[in-house]
Design a protein around this motif. Sequence first.
Motif, PDB file in Angstrom:
ATOM      1  N   THR A   4      53.693  58.264  13.022  1.00 32.45           N
ATOM      2  CA  THR A   4      54.272  57.872  11.753  1.00 32.45           C
ATOM      3  C   THR A   4      55.786  57.940  11.887  1.00 32.45           C
ATOM      4  N   THR A   5      56.483  56.869  11.536  1.00 31.68           N
ATOM      5  CA  THR A   5      57.920  56.807  11.781  1.00 31.68           C
ATOM      6  C   THR A   5      58.685  57.925  11.088  1.00 31.68           C
ATOM      7  N   SER A   6      58.189  58.409   9.938  1.00 33.61           N
ATOM      8  CA  SER A   6      58.886  59.454   9.205  1.00 33.61           C
ATOM      9  C   SER A   6      58.921  60.778   9.949  1.00 33.61           C
ATOM     10  N   ASN A   7      58.066  60.959  10.949  1.00 35.49           N
ATOM     11  CA  ASN A   7      58.046  62.186  11.742  1.00 35.49           C
ATOM     12  C   ASN A   7      59.123  62.214  12.828  1.00 35.49           C
TER      13      ASN A   7
ATOM     14  N   SER B 138      57.088  42.712  22.534  1.00 39.94           N
ATOM     15  CA  SER B 138      57.806  43.421  21.483  1.00 39.94           C
ATOM     16  C   SER B 138      59.015  44.105  22.100  1.00 39.94           C
ATOM     17  N   LYS B 139      59.895  44.570  21.247  1.00 38.50           N
ATOM     18  CA  LYS B 139      60.921  45.501  21.674  1.00 38.50           C
ATOM     19  C   LYS B 139      60.350  46.909  21.515  1.00 38.50           C
ATOM     20  N   TYR B 140      60.405  47.698  22.583  1.00 37.62           N
ATOM     21  CA  TYR B 140      59.811  49.023  22.603  1.00 37.62           C
ATOM     22  C   TYR B 140      60.898  50.089  22.464  1.00 37.62           C
ATOM     23  N   TYR B 141      60.665  51.052  21.574  1.00 37.42           N
ATOM     24  CA  TYR B 141      61.605  52.130  21.297  1.00 37.42           C
ATOM     25  C   TYR B 141      60.947  53.473  21.569  1.00 37.42           C
TER      26      TYR B 141
ATOM     27  N   PRO C  32      59.391  40.475  16.261  1.00 42.70           N
ATOM     28  CA  PRO C  32      60.228  39.843  15.234  1.00 42.70           C
ATOM     29  C   PRO C  32      59.475  39.622  13.931  1.00 42.70           C
ATOM     30  N   GLY C  33      60.079  40.039  12.821  1.00 46.31           N
ATOM     31  CA  GLY C  33      59.494  39.853  11.510  1.00 46.31           C
ATOM     32  C   GLY C  33      58.447  40.878  11.105  1.00 46.31           C
ATOM     33  N   LEU C  34      58.114  41.831  11.981  1.00 46.06           N
ATOM     34  CA  LEU C  34      57.090  42.831  11.698  1.00 46.06           C
ATOM     35  C   LEU C  34      57.700  44.230  11.650  1.00 46.06           C
ATOM     36  N   GLU C  35      56.959  45.170  11.058  1.00 39.01           N
ATOM     37  CA  GLU C  35      57.403  46.552  10.999  1.00 39.01           C
ATOM     38  C   GLU C  35      57.058  47.280  12.294  1.00 39.01           C
TER      39      GLU C  35
END
Length: 123
Positions: free
Chosen positions: A106-109, A88-91, A38-41
């Motif tokens: 990297t999330t953009s990938n 954390s919530k894991y995706y 929560p509250g983090l990237e």
Amino acid sequence: QVQLVESGGDSVQTGGSLILSCAASGDTYCIGWFRQAPGLEFEGVASITSGGATRYADSVNARFNISRDSDTNTVYLRMTGLKPEDTSKYYCAAGGPGTKVFCPLTTSNFLIWGRGTQVTVSS
């Protein structure tokens, strides 16, 4: 389009273990695991390519292990020695064609994302 479904999240005590699963509806070039408190990237945790190349975040190396079952298009994240900081919530997410060989965290990938599964570690 490929769809992803995560499962296996639970509440455990410090030092416990869990196995998270990411089931894909079709073939993927790379599957990554990310987590968000929560509250983090989003923070990259681990990834694995279709050829089996893996990488890990420094914070989880030696405690987490990622693997792929190509017959079922399922990727697993085996988590041991869990700490409260791992809460954390894991995706799980699927990378584009460029991640077949190189799959940095990297999330953009990553183009397709699951809805997430919650992991809570208590003292």
